[in-house]
Design an enzyme around this catalytic site. Sequence first.
Site, PDB file in Angstrom:
ATOM      1  N   HIS A   1      27.423 -32.310  54.290  1.00  0.00           N
ATOM      2  CA  HIS A   1      27.011 -33.279  55.315  1.00  0.00           C
ATOM      3  C   HIS A   1      27.993 -33.219  56.489  1.00  0.00           C
ATOM      4  CE1 HIS A   1      25.982 -36.953  57.377  1.00  0.00           C
ATOM      5  NE2 HIS A   1      24.862 -36.994  56.673  1.00  0.00           N
TER       6      HIS A   1
ATOM      7  N   GLU B   1      20.048 -31.397  59.731  1.00  0.00           N
ATOM      8  CA  GLU B   1      20.463 -32.625  60.408  1.00  0.00           C
ATOM      9  C   GLU B   1      21.250 -32.272  61.669  1.00  0.00           C
ATOM     10  OE1 GLU B   1      20.634 -36.179  57.478  1.00  0.00           O
ATOM     11  OE2 GLU B   1      22.564 -35.200  57.439  1.00  0.00           O
TER      12      GLU B   1
HETATM   13  P1  13P Z   1      20.813 -41.831  60.077  1.00  0.00           P
HETATM   14  O1  13P Z   1      19.447 -41.859  59.453  1.00  0.00           O
HETATM   15  O2  13P Z   1      21.530 -43.137  59.945  1.00  0.00           O
HETATM   16  O3  13P Z   1      20.773 -41.283  61.461  1.00  0.00           O
HETATM   17  O4  13P Z   1      21.686 -40.804  59.200  1.00  0.00           O
HETATM   18  C1  13P Z   1      21.171 -39.563  58.931  1.00  0.00           C
HETATM   19  C2  13P Z   1      22.027 -38.927  57.923  1.00  0.00           C
HETATM   20  O5  13P Z   1      23.158 -38.562  58.210  1.00  0.00           O
HETATM   21  C3  13P Z   1      21.485 -38.765  56.561  1.00  0.00           C
HETATM   22  O6  13P Z   1      22.283 -37.923  55.809  1.00  0.00           O
END
Ligand code: 13P
Length: 248
Positions: free
Chosen positions: A98, A166
């Site tokens: 992450h 992401e």
């Molecule tokens: P948000 O949905 O709060 O933007 O976070 C996304 C995230 O980092 C999920 O791993």
Amino acid sequence: MTNNNIYFIANWKMFGSVKLVNSLNNVISYSKKNKHKAKIVYCPPYTLLKSFVDKTKNSNIEIGAQDCHINSDYGPYTGAISSKMIKDLGAKFVIIGHSETRKENDNKKINLKIKSALNKKLNVIFCIGEKLIDKKKNKTKFVLKKQLLEGLKNLNKLNKVIIAYEPVWSIGTGIVPTENNLIKNVKFIKDTLKRSKKFSMSKVLYGGSVNQKNIKNLMRIDNIDGFLIGGASTNEKIFIDIMKKSII
Ligand code: 13P
């Protein structure tokens, strides 16, 4: 379109208390309704893993951790948690790579962590994503490919690895990529995996500011296999609303 087999993974990050475990009640009963066949996974902090596993015992909700150590067993690493310990609690998933953990984790270390998790037969949610500066410099593809290939180096059994795309600039900002941008980048990820003869079947999720207002649009992007949701997943009403609205 139904949300059959679509993943809704709740990443609670550093949030939650023992009391809040009861906030799973409604999500558990929602998940038991037949017409909703979404795959729900909760990833609470380590401190709540056991409570979440116990709470969801007789449901089809799975539990995951948010990280693990490179060493898959026991060892002299103060403060660390291994995949063996995660498995021992009954969790079946672990998030690795992450962006909020990448300062302490380069691609090499992420690769070792993925190996340690697979070694203990955990499902891996492997996060990749470009920073705003990479996007501005047109380096998105370069960054995604590097993270993918280095993170998955010397691995070939990828049926237990789910990729979560992401973009760092969309996490917690309320900004989601345009539809075109998402289609293009998810396709690029899938093509890269196919070309490397790794995981032609791998699922690719999207994460970053997913909420009850944008889920309908996101569901229209048909090469996305699910969502990794931060903030919005910590509120059960909103989380259920997201899943309900995902049926289009
Ligand atoms: P948000 O949905 O709060 O933007 O976070 C996304 C995230 O980092 C999920 O791993």
